[in-house]
Scaffold this motif. Structure first.
Motif, mmCIF file in Angstrom:
data_model
loop_
_atom_site.group_PDB
_atom_site.id
_atom_site.type_symbol
_atom_site.label_atom_id
_atom_site.label_comp_id
_atom_site.label_asym_id
_atom_site.label_seq_id
_atom_site.Cartn_x
_atom_site.Cartn_y
_atom_site.Cartn_z
ATOM 1 N N SER A 108 -35.261 40.168 40.317
ATOM 2 C CA SER A 108 -35.236 39.251 41.462
ATOM 3 C C SER A 108 -36.315 39.548 42.499
ATOM 4 O O SER A 108 -36.855 38.630 43.103
ATOM 5 N N ILE A 131 -24.710 33.703 50.725
ATOM 6 C CA ILE A 131 -24.941 34.078 52.124
ATOM 7 C C ILE A 131 -25.502 35.490 52.140
ATOM 8 O O ILE A 131 -25.535 36.157 51.105
ATOM 9 N N LYS A 132 -25.928 35.948 53.321
ATOM 10 C CA LYS A 132 -26.515 37.287 53.429
ATOM 11 C C LYS A 132 -25.393 38.343 53.429
ATOM 12 O O LYS A 132 -24.255 38.038 53.822
ATOM 13 N N ILE A 184 -26.628 38.188 40.119
ATOM 14 C CA ILE A 184 -27.880 38.238 40.890
ATOM 15 C C ILE A 184 -28.877 37.278 40.239
ATOM 16 O O ILE A 184 -29.364 37.528 39.135
ATOM 17 N N ILE A 186 -20.915 28.243 49.080
ATOM 18 C CA ILE A 186 -20.854 28.500 50.523
ATOM 19 C C ILE A 186 -22.200 29.123 50.866
ATOM 20 O O ILE A 186 -22.526 30.217 50.406
ATOM 21 N N SER A 225 -31.983 29.204 51.032
ATOM 22 C CA SER A 225 -33.009 29.271 49.992
ATOM 23 C C SER A 225 -32.387 29.374 48.591
ATOM 24 O O SER A 225 -32.650 28.548 47.713
ATOM 25 N N GLN A 269 -17.013 38.011 57.321
ATOM 26 C CA GLN A 269 -16.477 36.887 58.082
ATOM 27 C C GLN A 269 -16.069 35.730 57.156
ATOM 28 O O GLN A 269 -14.979 35.168 57.302
ATOM 29 N N VAL A 270 -16.916 35.413 56.188
ATOM 30 C CA VAL A 270 -16.610 34.287 55.284
ATOM 31 C C VAL A 270 -15.383 34.626 54.424
ATOM 32 O O VAL A 270 -14.493 33.791 54.222
ATOM 33 N N LYS A 302 -28.206 21.009 56.564
ATOM 34 C CA LYS A 302 -28.756 21.429 55.255
ATOM 35 C C LYS A 302 -27.946 20.818 54.109
ATOM 36 O O LYS A 302 -28.488 20.455 53.076
ATOM 37 N N ASN A 339 -22.216 24.873 54.624
ATOM 38 C CA ASN A 339 -23.243 25.744 55.199
ATOM 39 C C ASN A 339 -22.999 25.808 56.696
ATOM 40 O O ASN A 339 -22.448 24.864 57.276
ATOM 41 N N GLU A 374 -22.954 38.633 56.273
ATOM 42 C CA GLU A 374 -22.132 37.447 56.556
ATOM 43 C C GLU A 374 -20.866 37.396 55.695
ATOM 44 O O GLU A 374 -19.995 36.549 55.910
ATOM 45 N N ASN A 418 -16.051 25.939 55.133
ATOM 46 C CA ASN A 418 -16.033 26.830 53.960
ATOM 47 C C ASN A 418 -14.660 26.754 53.279
ATOM 48 O O ASN A 418 -14.549 26.860 52.058
ATOM 49 N N ILE A 423 -35.614 33.810 41.731
ATOM 50 C CA ILE A 423 -36.366 32.579 42.051
ATOM 51 C C ILE A 423 -36.874 31.914 40.761
ATOM 52 O O ILE A 423 -37.065 30.707 40.712
HETATM 53 N N1 LIG Z 1 -34.249 35.086 47.676
HETATM 54 C C1 LIG Z 1 -34.035 35.572 46.457
HETATM 55 O O1 LIG Z 1 -34.924 35.566 45.579
HETATM 56 C C2 LIG Z 1 -32.700 36.131 46.111
HETATM 57 C C3 LIG Z 1 -31.707 36.241 47.066
HETATM 58 N N2 LIG Z 1 -30.495 36.773 46.740
HETATM 59 C C4 LIG Z 1 -29.461 36.923 47.748
HETATM 60 O O2 LIG Z 1 -29.038 35.633 48.166
HETATM 61 C C5 LIG Z 1 -28.450 35.723 49.460
HETATM 62 C C6 LIG Z 1 -28.868 34.535 50.279
HETATM 63 O O3 LIG Z 1 -30.273 34.589 50.433
HETATM 64 P P1 LIG Z 1 -31.104 33.342 50.907
HETATM 65 O O4 LIG Z 1 -30.566 32.105 50.291
HETATM 66 O O5 LIG Z 1 -32.526 33.700 50.701
HETATM 67 O O6 LIG Z 1 -30.750 33.339 52.471
HETATM 68 P P2 LIG Z 1 -30.794 32.115 53.486
HETATM 69 O O7 LIG Z 1 -30.777 32.709 54.847
HETATM 70 O O8 LIG Z 1 -31.902 31.185 53.125
HETATM 71 O O9 LIG Z 1 -29.427 31.365 53.212
HETATM 72 C C7 LIG Z 1 -28.196 31.783 53.698
HETATM 73 C C8 LIG Z 1 -27.452 30.523 54.127
HETATM 74 O O10 LIG Z 1 -26.132 30.892 54.474
HETATM 75 C C9 LIG Z 1 -25.748 30.105 55.595
HETATM 76 N N3 LIG Z 1 -24.647 30.795 56.288
HETATM 77 C C10 LIG Z 1 -24.698 31.904 57.049
HETATM 78 N N4 LIG Z 1 -23.485 32.218 57.516
HETATM 79 C C11 LIG Z 1 -22.637 31.283 57.036
HETATM 80 C C12 LIG Z 1 -21.259 31.056 57.172
HETATM 81 N N5 LIG Z 1 -20.480 31.850 57.919
HETATM 82 N N6 LIG Z 1 -20.724 29.992 56.529
HETATM 83 C C13 LIG Z 1 -21.485 29.153 55.789
HETATM 84 N N7 LIG Z 1 -22.805 29.316 55.628
HETATM 85 C C14 LIG Z 1 -23.379 30.370 56.248
HETATM 86 C C15 LIG Z 1 -27.005 29.984 56.430
HETATM 87 O O11 LIG Z 1 -26.942 28.877 57.306
HETATM 88 C C16 LIG Z 1 -28.076 29.841 55.349
HETATM 89 O O12 LIG Z 1 -28.339 28.497 55.048
HETATM 90 C C17 LIG Z 1 -28.910 37.061 50.049
HETATM 91 O O13 LIG Z 1 -27.808 37.900 50.131
HETATM 92 C C18 LIG Z 1 -29.930 37.570 49.055
HETATM 93 O O14 LIG Z 1 -29.878 38.957 48.917
HETATM 94 C C19 LIG Z 1 -30.207 37.139 45.458
HETATM 95 C C20 LIG Z 1 -31.143 37.043 44.480
HETATM 96 C C21 LIG Z 1 -32.477 36.534 44.727
#
Ligand SMILES: NC(=O)C1=CN([C@@H]2O[C@H](COP(=O)(O)OP(=O)(O)OC[C@H]3O[C@@H](n4cnc5c(N)ncnc54)[C@H](O)[C@@H]3O)[C@@H](O)[C@H]2O)C=CC1
Ligand SMILES: O=C(O)[C@@H]1CCC=N1
Length: 279
Positions: A170, A70-71, A116, A6, A10, A77-78, A39, A34, A74, A56, A119
């Motif tokens: 990370s 997800i962040k 966790i 879900i 990134s 809600q999910v 996407k 998503n 978020e 979802n 990249i």
């Molecule tokens: N970027 C990194 O190197 C790392 C990131 N993380 C964690 O990964 C998590 C996600 O980060 P990113 O992928 O960089 O963020 P992102 O913003 O690129 O991806 C989040 C995705 O979730 C989707 N989304 C949001 N609300 C939603 C919902 N209600 N239902 C379905 N999809 C939904 C968005 O459309 C988006 O595509 C964060 O919590 C971050 O802390 C963990 C380890 C490493």
């Protein structure tokens, strides 16, 4: 095994792609949703057979392991959306640090883990930090680590160390990329060397240093000692670094931890809000 994602941003798309390319799973074993469906469609075009889901709930229903990519804000809600479709045999995996295992265990009647990623997993390298809840079975722990081992070194940690270990594993790639960039910019400015050439040499240097530490049996002290001949050039530059970087990593760690505590409070508030709206 059916694996759900879900969130295909990134990190979600990086993990999906890494698992498929490493042949940890076939595209048709992977269910993805998503918020913006485009996407998911893009991923399905790249990996024919990938199960593109419009909701979802569909991912929760079809998958044995569900990664929530997800962040932090978020999650509430999910979680509210999928909770009634999760059974005790399913495993939900959060990939973010400021959502606590106990918050998920309070909300969901299934098995819970926090993983966790980094990249660096894109290159089938680096660690994935594994933290387990009270309900997760040994079988699911083994299955999850077997999956993660295709793209990383799975390492079990205590939840209380999640933030600091995430900083290293990370956030570390961003921190060291920043430091390397400063090094390269200075090299270009001071000597006129071509940026691309310096960057390529620097990348190889970082890779080789990592190998010395992971496979070469050397410590960070060993590396410094072997390079810095007494009275030589490196020794002089190391003495300068020692003086000029005092406390910077203490400040860095305080900065990440302060933001983490802020996020923890914000996440708790979102769970409280979802509970009120359900009553
Ligand atoms: N970027 C990194 O190197 C790392 C990131 N993380 C964690 O990964 C998590 C996600 O980060 P990113 O992928 O960089 O963020 P992102 O913003 O690129 O991806 C989040 C995705 O979730 C989707 N989304 C949001 N609300 C939603 C919902 N209600 N239902 C379905 N999809 C939904 C968005 O459309 C988006 O595509 C964060 O919590 C971050 O802390 C963990 C380890 C490493
Ligand atoms: O703190 C986290 O949840 C991760 C580590 C790097 C980015 N986000």
């Amino acid at each position: 095994m059916k694996i759900g994602f879900i969130g295909a941003g990134s990190m979600g798309s990086l993990l999906i792609e890494a698992f498929i390319v490493a042949e940890a799973a076939e595209p048709n074993q992977i269910y993805v949703s998503n918020r913006t469906f485009a996407k998911v469609e893009k991923l399905a075009l790249k990996f024919p057979g990938l199960q593109a889901e419009e909701t979802n709930v569909a991912v929760a229903q079809h998958s044995d392991i569900i990664f929530l990519c997800i962040k932090p804000h978020e999650f509430a809600q999910v979680v509210a959306e999928i909770k009634s479709y999760l059974t005790k045999d399913k495993l939900v995996v959060s990939i973010t640090s400021p959502v606590l295992l106990r918050q998920l265990e309070q909300e969901l009647d299934c098995q819970i883990a926090k993983v966790i990623p980094s990249i660096t997993n894109k290159m089938w390298s680096g660690a994935t930090l594994c933290i387990y809840g009270k309900q997760i079975t040994k079988a699911h722990q083994t299955e999850l680590e077997k999956l993660l081992a295709y793209i990383s070194e799975p390492i079990r940690i205590e939840e209380s160390f999640t933030r600091i270990v995430s900083d290293i594993s990370s956030c570390g790639p961003a921190f060291f990329a920043f430091l390397l960039q400063q090094f390269i910019e200075a090299a270009v400015e001071e000597t006129g060397i071509a940026r691309d050439e310096a960057m390529m040499i620097a990348g190889n240097m970082l890779l080789g240093t990592g190998l010395l530490l992971t496979e070469g049996g050397m410590t960070t002290e060993d590396v410094q000692q072997r390079v810095a001949v007494p009275g030589g050039i490196t020794a002089q530059a190391l003495a300068m670094l020692q003086r000029d970087t005092v406390g910077i990593f203490n400040n860095l760690i305080r900065t990440t931890h302060n933001k983490y505590y802020e996020d923890l409070e914000k996440v708790q508030a979102t769970f409280n809000k979802e509970e009120v709206s359900e009553q």
